[in-house]
Design a protein around this motif. Sequence first.
Motif, PDB file in Angstrom:
ATOM      1  N   UNK A  52       0.840  -1.186   0.000  1.00 31.73           N
ATOM      2  CA  UNK A  52       0.000   0.000   0.000  1.00 31.73           C
ATOM      3  C   UNK A  52       0.882   1.245   0.000  1.00 31.73           C
ATOM      4  N   UNK A  53       0.380   2.329  -0.586  1.00 32.69           N
ATOM      5  CA  UNK A  53       1.017   3.629  -0.428  1.00 32.69           C
ATOM      6  C   UNK A  53       0.529   4.238   0.888  1.00 32.69           C
ATOM      7  N   UNK A  54       1.203   5.277   1.393  1.00 30.87           N
ATOM      8  CA  UNK A  54       0.754   5.896   2.652  1.00 30.87           C
ATOM      9  C   UNK A  54      -0.661   6.473   2.581  1.00 30.87           C
ATOM     10  N   UNK A  55      -1.148   6.777   1.373  1.00 31.45           N
ATOM     11  CA  UNK A  55      -2.510   7.298   1.247  1.00 31.45           C
ATOM     12  C   UNK A  55      -3.514   6.177   0.937  1.00 31.45           C
ATOM     13  N   UNK A  56      -3.128   4.945   1.301  1.00 32.68           N
ATOM     14  CA  UNK A  56      -4.029   3.782   1.233  1.00 32.68           C
ATOM     15  C   UNK A  56      -4.399   3.369  -0.186  1.00 32.68           C
ATOM     16  N   UNK A  57      -3.482   3.523  -1.096  1.00 35.89           N
ATOM     17  CA  UNK A  57      -3.690   2.979  -2.441  1.00 35.89           C
ATOM     18  C   UNK A  57      -3.037   1.599  -2.500  1.00 35.89           C
ATOM     19  N   UNK A  58      -3.810   0.590  -2.843  1.00 30.95           N
ATOM     20  CA  UNK A  58      -3.262  -0.764  -2.961  1.00 30.95           C
ATOM     21  C   UNK A  58      -2.564  -0.892  -4.308  1.00 30.95           C
ATOM     22  N   UNK A  59      -1.274  -1.257  -4.291  1.00 30.35           N
ATOM     23  CA  UNK A  59      -0.511  -1.200  -5.543  1.00 30.35           C
ATOM     24  C   UNK A  59       0.276  -2.478  -5.859  1.00 30.35           C
ATOM     25  N   UNK A  60       0.216  -3.498  -5.027  1.00 33.15           N
ATOM     26  CA  UNK A  60       1.023  -4.666  -5.374  1.00 33.15           C
ATOM     27  C   UNK A  60       0.811  -5.846  -4.454  1.00 33.15           C
ATOM     28  N   UNK A  61       1.166  -7.018  -4.987  1.00 32.04           N
ATOM     29  CA  UNK A  61       1.005  -8.277  -4.262  1.00 32.04           C
ATOM     30  C   UNK A  61       2.108  -9.231  -4.689  1.00 32.04           C
ATOM     31  N   UNK A  62       2.604 -10.014  -3.721  1.00 32.00           N
ATOM     32  CA  UNK A  62       3.557 -11.063  -4.063  1.00 32.00           C
ATOM     33  C   UNK A  62       3.456 -12.200  -3.052  1.00 32.00           C
ATOM     34  N   UNK A  63       3.894 -13.363  -3.478  1.00 33.31           N
ATOM     35  CA  UNK A  63       4.106 -14.503  -2.589  1.00 33.31           C
ATOM     36  C   UNK A  63       5.481 -15.077  -2.901  1.00 33.31           C
ATOM     37  N   UNK A  64       6.129 -15.608  -1.881  1.00 38.02           N
ATOM     38  CA  UNK A  64       7.368 -16.348  -2.104  1.00 38.02           C
ATOM     39  C   UNK A  64       7.433 -17.501  -1.119  1.00 38.02           C
ATOM     40  N   UNK A  65       8.187 -18.520  -1.500  1.00 36.46           N
ATOM     41  CA  UNK A  65       8.320 -19.733  -0.700  1.00 36.46           C
ATOM     42  C   UNK A  65       9.649 -19.720   0.030  1.00 36.46           C
ATOM     43  N   UNK A  66       9.605 -19.911   1.339  1.00 38.90           N
ATOM     44  CA  UNK A  66      10.828 -19.878   2.125  1.00 38.90           C
ATOM     45  C   UNK A  66      11.685 -21.100   1.863  1.00 38.90           C
ATOM     46  N   UNK A  67      12.997 -20.885   1.809  1.00 37.30           N
ATOM     47  CA  UNK A  67      13.955 -21.931   1.482  1.00 37.30           C
ATOM     48  C   UNK A  67      14.432 -22.636   2.745  1.00 37.30           C
ATOM     49  N   UNK A 182      -8.469  -4.742   5.801  1.00 37.58           N
ATOM     50  CA  UNK A 182      -8.634  -3.306   6.029  1.00 37.58           C
ATOM     51  C   UNK A 182      -7.419  -2.521   5.550  1.00 37.58           C
ATOM     52  N   UNK A 183      -7.557  -1.201   5.491  1.00 37.21           N
ATOM     53  CA  UNK A 183      -6.421  -0.342   5.188  1.00 37.21           C
ATOM     54  C   UNK A 183      -5.411  -0.393   6.333  1.00 37.21           C
ATOM     55  N   UNK A 184      -4.124  -0.189   6.048  1.00 35.45           N
ATOM     56  CA  UNK A 184      -3.119  -0.148   7.107  1.00 35.45           C
ATOM     57  C   UNK A 184      -3.467   0.906   8.159  1.00 35.45           C
ATOM     58  N   UNK A 185      -3.285   0.543   9.414  1.00 37.89           N
ATOM     59  CA  UNK A 185      -3.543   1.472  10.501  1.00 37.89           C
ATOM     60  C   UNK A 185      -4.953   1.458  11.028  1.00 37.89           C
ATOM     61  N   UNK A 186      -5.888   0.818  10.323  1.00 36.18           N
ATOM     62  CA  UNK A 186      -7.271   0.809  10.774  1.00 36.18           C
ATOM     63  C   UNK A 186      -7.520  -0.217  11.871  1.00 36.18           C
ATOM     64  N   UNK A 211      -3.483 -12.647  17.128  1.00 36.01           N
ATOM     65  CA  UNK A 211      -4.256 -13.854  16.861  1.00 36.01           C
ATOM     66  C   UNK A 211      -5.755 -13.647  17.024  1.00 36.01           C
ATOM     67  N   UNK A 212      -6.182 -12.721  17.861  1.00 32.18           N
ATOM     68  CA  UNK A 212      -7.608 -12.476  18.034  1.00 32.18           C
ATOM     69  C   UNK A 212      -8.211 -11.721  16.858  1.00 32.18           C
ATOM     70  N   UNK A 213      -7.389 -10.891  16.205  1.00 32.81           N
ATOM     71  CA  UNK A 213      -7.909 -10.067  15.107  1.00 32.81           C
ATOM     72  C   UNK A 213      -7.271 -10.387  13.766  1.00 32.81           C
ATOM     73  N   UNK A 214      -6.142 -11.108  13.787  1.00 31.96           N
ATOM     74  CA  UNK A 214      -5.414 -11.353  12.559  1.00 31.96           C
ATOM     75  C   UNK A 214      -5.405 -12.784  12.097  1.00 31.96           C
ATOM     76  N   UNK A 215      -6.156 -13.642  12.796  1.00 33.24           N
ATOM     77  CA  UNK A 215      -6.189 -15.057  12.428  1.00 33.24           C
ATOM     78  C   UNK A 215      -7.419 -15.336  11.584  1.00 33.24           C
ATOM     79  N   UNK A 216      -7.194 -15.834  10.374  1.00 36.64           N
ATOM     80  CA  UNK A 216      -8.286 -16.205   9.488  1.00 36.64           C
ATOM     81  C   UNK A 216      -8.980 -17.449  10.036  1.00 36.64           C
ATOM     82  N   UNK A 217     -10.319 -17.551   9.927  1.00 38.56           N
ATOM     83  CA  UNK A 217     -11.006 -18.749  10.428  1.00 38.56           C
ATOM     84  C   UNK A 217     -10.351 -20.026   9.918  1.00 38.56           C
ATOM     85  N   UNK A 218     -10.099 -20.946  10.841  1.00 42.31           N
ATOM     86  CA  UNK A 218      -9.466 -22.209  10.483  1.00 42.31           C
ATOM     87  C   UNK A 218      -7.978 -22.232  10.744  1.00 42.31           C
TER      88      UNK A 218
END
Length: 275
Positions: A52-67, A182-186, A211-218
């Motif tokens: 995200x940019x500081x003004x809450x514009x979503x601009x990118x996504x990536x995944x990588x696999x740990x070695x 959510x947007x960063x900081x919210x 874990x109470x707010x950042x854990x996806x169900x399951x």
Amino acid sequence: MIARISLKPRRTQGFLAEELIGDFRYKLKGKKHRAKFIKGLYAGDRVIVRLFTPDNRFIGYSEFELLSSNTAVTLVLPERPSAYGIVRTIYGADLNEDYGIDRSAQIYDYYTQVSQVQNYQEARVTFLETVQTSLVNLFNVSGLPNPRPTCSYPNSFRTGSFTLVNQIIRVFSSNLTPALVSFPGQVVQVNNVSTTNISTYEVRQQIVNYQRIGATPGTIVYTSDDGWDDDRKPRKRNCNQGIGNGSEGCDPGNSHPHGGSNDEGGRSLGGRGKR
């Protein structure tokens, strides 16, 4: 730039649900800034980064696999802000712990592109097979291998049940917790990565904090620094942290995300990890 970092732990039959590690603010100008992530990362886990940019514009996504060894990772944004939406991911082993990919290491170097939609929560991401030659030079950063139009992925991204290459994937799936959507900081406070020192974060503790707010169900719930409350077997204790998995079967895992920019080319934000 703000990087939302999360983890999908690897298991025999697939991956556990996504867990929030935190939101991290990097400066893109000046010298490279680095963050080091330790404890709670294992070879085969997938790390997800949403930008995200500081003004809450979503601009990118990536995944990588740990070695199975230290993993140096850098995410590169295009030099032109008008080209935001495409991210270059480059990573490989870093056995000598100098925050760079070893010369003899296998290098994974690929691009992801997110759809630019009015509602960022509807965005999709594509893991590209190739990139137009005209765009390649926008991702050239001093100290990194020259970018190429053809992407290089780990095998697990190309084959099997969890392939990503040429797939169109929803960035914010409907089952994610609000802390991941959510947007960063919210929902959670943004961590400022130091501009003078290496910032260090314990992944396991970060996940416990959220874990109470950042854990996806399951997802799993952590009960202590060394164990879990589901069928995950506890890791062995008293490991030699940061040296490598070896025969200990333990948690050496340091991850060292680091980012910065270079006036000669693209802007970089990235990381590396000890596994």
